[in-house]
Design a protein around this motif. Structure first.
Motif, mmCIF file in Angstrom:
data_model
loop_
_atom_site.group_PDB
_atom_site.id
_atom_site.type_symbol
_atom_site.label_atom_id
_atom_site.label_comp_id
_atom_site.label_asym_id
_atom_site.label_seq_id
_atom_site.Cartn_x
_atom_site.Cartn_y
_atom_site.Cartn_z
ATOM 1 N N LEU A 147 39.470 33.381 34.171
ATOM 2 C CA LEU A 147 39.826 34.763 34.466
ATOM 3 C C LEU A 147 39.394 35.687 33.332
ATOM 4 O O LEU A 147 39.359 35.291 32.179
ATOM 5 C CB LEU A 147 41.336 34.889 34.649
ATOM 6 N N ALA A 168 36.036 37.482 37.472
ATOM 7 C CA ALA A 168 36.267 36.200 36.810
ATOM 8 C C ALA A 168 34.947 35.451 36.731
ATOM 9 O O ALA A 168 34.041 35.708 37.504
ATOM 10 C CB ALA A 168 37.283 35.383 37.599
ATOM 11 N N GLN A 201 42.526 40.263 33.884
ATOM 12 C CA GLN A 201 43.190 39.557 34.969
ATOM 13 C C GLN A 201 44.333 38.703 34.426
ATOM 14 O O GLN A 201 45.442 38.685 34.959
ATOM 15 C CB GLN A 201 42.184 38.686 35.736
ATOM 16 N N GLN A 202 44.048 38.019 33.330
ATOM 17 C CA GLN A 202 45.059 37.150 32.731
ATOM 18 C C GLN A 202 46.267 37.960 32.258
ATOM 19 O O GLN A 202 47.418 37.580 32.482
ATOM 20 C CB GLN A 202 44.432 36.392 31.547
ATOM 21 N N LEU A 206 48.566 39.199 34.956
ATOM 22 C CA LEU A 206 49.478 38.155 35.416
ATOM 23 C C LEU A 206 50.615 37.956 34.426
ATOM 24 O O LEU A 206 51.774 37.861 34.807
ATOM 25 C CB LEU A 206 48.725 36.839 35.605
ATOM 26 N N GLU A 207 50.275 37.900 33.142
ATOM 27 C CA GLU A 207 51.310 37.634 32.129
ATOM 28 C C GLU A 207 52.336 38.753 32.061
ATOM 29 O O GLU A 207 53.516 38.505 31.872
ATOM 30 C CB GLU A 207 50.667 37.448 30.752
ATOM 31 N N HIS A 208 51.885 39.997 32.219
ATOM 32 C CA HIS A 208 52.799 41.131 32.112
ATOM 33 C C HIS A 208 53.426 41.502 33.447
ATOM 34 O O HIS A 208 54.193 42.444 33.515
ATOM 35 C CB HIS A 208 52.057 42.359 31.542
ATOM 36 N N ALA A 209 53.100 40.758 34.500
ATOM 37 C CA ALA A 209 53.577 41.110 35.842
ATOM 38 C C ALA A 209 53.213 42.553 36.162
ATOM 39 O O ALA A 209 54.052 43.343 36.622
ATOM 40 C CB ALA A 209 55.082 40.884 35.966
#
Lengths: 158, 81, 754
Positions: free
Chosen positions: A86, A81, A90-91, A94-97
């Motif tokens: 991020l 990052a 990384q982002q 997180l969004e897609h778990a």
């Protein structure tokens, strides 16, 4: 046993340390430099949880000696990052778990970053084989692959 | 009066009896009377057993009421992963 | 406690959405701290000496040379862990497993341990410990161990549950039986009968994070333990008991956990770390190597199962019978019993009988692995069911629909079912597009059903409302896969506020009351129930404060969408008070606002799933490729659907590895041959396709939102679904898991030759 003095660059910073000749770079990062993002899952290069980039090459840091980092460029998860921004990977993770317990995540992010640097527009198969050196026991890889695909298209567009 | 079925290893601890009739209004009373009649059950009850009431499996909470003529099954306490 | 846990339908605002988890940024930046990421000043490195023999009497241990090595601060053996178990057999087994007391019972069994200033010194010290073993004959195979000629591991064990009390000690600790009706009569009415024997090899949960802890025992008898665990309260209880400490003096903090799946519900090296710290007077960090994880933590049972099922030509099953032999490692367990309970749980049977045998072998102590014992039993039963359907000439799904359990069915383990979801999952599979995907040469499709109990248990939560209106939720169920997000959603839902206003953390044993472990698919189910209860208690106080601020009766205040509203014409001009406003004034209205809940979450309800799988087999090499995979499972109510999908996919992936590749391989010397990820091959990214998931939502009547546990059931069907797919692709019935290439090839060649 006398220590080996090492001078290297980690995530863009000049770093110096003293280590034993038989100490791995993973041990140096975790125990001497406090960079615990790289994890030891196996110690034998089979799981990829310790993945780092050494001079633009994806390696398992448990298979690299601390002394071998001399004069080279090391990139770890801690440098991915930029400040509070991020990296797209990384982002998207997180969004897609694309993580459940998260222990394999630093290794996957480093490996995916390396994959996309070398192949910015990979097919699903290329992503799967490109990440085959990283073990995940929680997700079944489905959401990891989708996150990498999504990040790739964001990074291409940018 | 409730009819209680003891399954698996619990039946063996009650001297091989699988079905017993007990007068009890809640789990605590049930356990007390079972232990009195079948001392072999007492250590198992202490360790914890699961109670199925009309098909739903519950913990061994003492105050849980036993509905009249409910089907009661006592099962060994299970582990998950 | 006036909390009513019963389901009531509602329109959800937060529950059912897919926000980013609160611990996510730390996990993608490497900041999150797992078991081995923590250090204490002055800490020593702990290492364990392990038996190289599968079975041996320990005659003598001489630690004197190790103790003299400069840098060694403590050396311990079983002598440093006196037996305080007071007749509790299960605790005694845990104690003996942590540190062998008389015999080494498996390759890898701990016999001594050291704490030294660094890893190199600790390793050298281990080499200086002299252990005098008397090697004994060993047995590692579950069927071999049952023979009367097998070496007996424990001569105080006489099989329980037999009609006639045995006179000779045995490796079979217990026989259990379940079922109802008369199978003999039932088979008499059958037009078709399938009878098969199956074997499954031992597997490991395979979490990527090895067991790790830092233990610090102080001279005043208090202690701290930082550890990766699925249950820090249970670890505290067990460690305190084994070390003779009061539980309240031991503070256990759960680190982030890098996978558990049941393997981190038992203590392995933690009591050893505490004992080392106690002796050395300094903190001790003890991290298992991958080799140690495989050899000395808790893999599953290896099994040997006989199944016999009979049906009429109209497809109705008339009788079903199974004998299940499960390995327990060297200590008694109830693994076969659980297999016996779950084997036929999916079906409506008039006559059923299952018998389980618990078998001791010289292997590490069997521990729970995600729906323990159920996958192996399902493999055997679902394979036989498939074969039976084929013989009758019925479609595999139709046959199961015909015989599926439903509300009112007497389950094979005893109780009569209430409303259950197996029918809906089968119907969903029947009409799923996967069933229409074309299959090519050497490709086969298989499907299978699975069942698992889910658990409730003791649960506490603390919900504190900060003066800025932010909400802190402290829970005691360790977060293994994103539950902090789900619990934040539940709190937000109940309070009527934004998800972002809630921050959920996992508390330690000193700051929260007792919580049962995160196992049995209970994490979200139990903690969400306690969170709802705590939130409702907080809402009551919020209303009281609003009433105070308005100077009206609390009976005239309702809580709606995150606001207190005054009801009634006479209060018409009062408007609303937000949670933030009420919290901001809390200092003046009576102090901090909080809601607590301590309860036993109960009525979790059983769970069913049906999977479909397409496999391609290479008839020349026996290798396989997974082409398509679909999971259909009932979640009751998916709080965070993405994480529910994740549980389905993860369980399926573990099942795929178990079905196709993973096994413990023992040599003739009784030593584990493949204690590493190279040769214990779990699925990698290139082995799997996308895993399709379908979440059914049939509300659980015993939870306010209808939530059911979801974590475990998805590992139950894969072994069978894949076996059915491989059998269809290869044209030969597979009966030995894993179906690795050599086994598939051997089966194909036997079928060709025979």
């Amino acid at each position: 046993m006398a220590g080996v003095a090492v001078s290297t660059t980690i995530n863009g910073d000049n770093v110096e340390y003293l280590c034993q000749p038989d100490e791995t770079l993973l041990d140096v990062l975790r125990d001497r430099l406090g960079l615990t993002g790289a994890k030891e899952g196996c110690g034998t290069g089979d799981c990829g949880a310790c993945s780092i980039i050494l001079d633009d090459r994806l390696v398992c840091s448990c298979l690299v000696l601390g002394a071998e980092a001399e004069g080279r460029r090391v990139e770890t998860i801690e440098g991915m990052a930029h400040g509070d921004k991020l990296h797209p990977l990384q982002q998207k993770f997180l969004e897609h778990a694309a993580l459940q317990c998260g222990i394999c995540t630093p290794g996957f992010l480093i490996a995916a970053k390396d994959l996309l640097a070398k192949n910015p527009d990979p097919t699903e198969e290329e992503i799967r084989f490109g990440l085959a050196g990283n073990l995940c026991r929680c997700t079944g890889y489905d959401k990891i692959v989708r996150a990498v695909q999504d990040a790739a298209s964001v990074m291409k567009g940018a | 009066m409730v009819e209680v079925t003891l399954w698996g290893s619990l039946g063996a601890a009650a001297g091989g009896k699988n079905k017993v009739e007990i007068e009890a209004k809640d789990i605590r009373e049930l356990f007390r009377k079972l232990a009195e009649q079948y001392p072999g059950l007492e250590p198992l009850i202490d360790r914890g057993i699961a109670v199925a009431i009309d098909g739903t499996i519950y913990r061994d909470t003492w105050s849980k009421e036993l509905p009249k003529s409910a089907e009661i099954f006592l099962l060994p306490r299970l582990a998950g992963g | 406690m006036n909390f009513d846990p019963r389901y009531s339908a509602r329109n959800f605002a937060s529950v059912g959405t897919r926000p980013i988890r609160p611990d996510g940024v730390d996990k993608v930046t490497g900041r999150a701290r797992y078991g081995a990421d923590f250090n204490m000043a002055g800490q020593l490195v702990g290492r364990v000496l392990r038996s190289p023999h599968a079975h041996a009497t320990i005659r003598k241990i001489d630690t004197s040379k190790a103790e003299k090595l400069p840098g060694v601060k403590a050396v311990i053996t079983a002598a440093d862990l006196p037996d305080l178990t007071d007749g509790d057999a299960a605790m005694y087994d845990i104690l003996d497993n942590c540190m062998a007391r008389n015999k080494a019972l498996y390759d890898g069994h701990a016999v001594a341990a050291v704490a030294a200033v660094d890893a190199r010194t600790a390793r050298q010290a281990l080499k200086l410990i002299e252990v005098d073993y008397e090697v004994l004959p060993h047995v590692t195979d579950v069927d071999e161990a049952m023979k009367h000629t097998a070496p007996v591991l424990n001569d105080t064990i006489f099989t329980e549950g037999l009609e006639e009390k045995p006179v000779k000690p045995s490796n079979v600790t217990k026989r259990t039986q379940y079922g109802h009706g008369d199978v003999h009569e039932g088979f008499g009415h059958a037009d078709f009968i399938v009878e098969r024997s199956f074997k499954t090899e031992q597997t490991h949960q395979g979490y990527i994070e090895p067991h790790a802890c830092v233990a610090n025992v102080s001279s005043d008898g208090t202690a701290d333990l930082w550890v990766c665990t699925q249950g820090h309260f249970v670890y505290r209880q067990h460690c305190a008991q084994l070390l003779g400490m009061e539980a309240s003096k031991l503070r256990v903090t759960s680190s982030e956990i890098g996978g558990g799946f049941g393997g981190k519900t038992h203590v392995w090296a933690e009591p050893v770390a505490l004992a080392l710290s106690r002796k050395a007077g300094r903190p001790v960090k003890l991290v298992m190597t991958r080799d140690e994880v495989f050899r000395a933590s808790g893999p599953t049972s290896a099994t040997s199962i006989d199944v016999r099922i009979g049906a009429r030509k109209d497809g109705t099953i008339t009788a079903a019978e199974a004998t299940l032999r499960y390995s327990c490692g060297p200590y008694a367990g109830m693994w076969a019993e659980i297999g016996a309970m779950t084997a036929f749980a999916c079906y409506n049977l008039e006559n059923v009988k299952t018998v389980g045998f618990e078998v001791l072998v010289n292997r590490p102590k069997t521990a729970a692995y995600r729906a323990p014992s159920a996958p192996m039993a399902a493999f055997a039963v679902e394979s036989a069911i498939d074969e039976l359907a084929k013989e009758i000439g019925m479609d595999a799904v139709e046959f199961r629909i015909r015989n599926a359990a439903q509300e009112g069915t007497r389950s094979s383990y005893g109780p009569v079912y209430g409303p259950i979801g197996i029918g809906p999952t089968l119907e969903a599979v029947k009409s799923h597009p996967h069933m229409k995907a074309p299959l090519g040469k050497n490709q086969g499709r298989g499907m299978a059903c699975g069942f698992w109990f889910n658990f409730g248990g003791q649960t506490c939560t603390d919900l504190n409302i900060g003066m800025d209106g932010s909400v802190s939720l402290a829970v005691g169920t360790v977060d293994v896969g994103g539950s902090r997000a789900s619990l934040s959603l539940v709190a937000a839902e109940e309070l009527g506020i934004a998800y972002e206003q809630v921050k959920t953390v996992v508390a330690d044993t000193a700051t929260l009351g007792y919580n049962d472990m995160t196992d049995g698919s209970r994490g979200t189910f139990s903690s969400s129930m306690a969170t709802i209860s705590a939130a409702r208690n907080a809402t009551k106080i919020l209303r009281e404060r609003a009433a105070q601020m308005w100077d009206i009766s609390v009976d005239d205040v309702v809580w709606e969408k995150g606001h207190a509203t005054a009801k009634g014409e006479k209060h018409g001009n009062l408007g609303q008070l937000s949670l933030k406003e009420i919290a901001g004034a809390s200092g003046k209205t009576g102090g901090p606002i909080a809601g607590h809940s301590e309860l036993v979450a109960d009525g979790a309800g059983v769970s069913f799933a049906t999977h479909i799988c397409d496999i391609e087999v290479d008839p020349e090499t026996g290798s396989t490729r997974v082409l398509r995979y679909t999971v259909v499972q009932d979640a009751g109510k998916a709080v965070h659907p993405t994480y529910v999908e994740g549980q389905y996919q993860g369980g399926a992936a573990q099942g795929i590895g178990w079905a196709l590749n993973e096994e413990y391989i023992y040599g003739k010397d009784g030593r584990l041959q493949n204690p590493g990820f190279l040769d214990y091959r779990i699925p990698v990214c290139s082995d799997l396709p996308m895993i399709d998931t379908q979440i059914l939502e049939i509300p659980n009547p015993n939870h306010p939102y209808g939530v059911r546990g979801v974590g475990e059931t998805s590992i139950v069907p894969p072994l069978a679904a894949i076996a059915n797919a491989v059998s269809n692709a290869a044209g030969v019935r597979m009966t030995h898991i894993p179906m690795s290439p050599p086994r598939i090839l051997a089966a194909i060649e036997a079928e060709r030759g025979g």
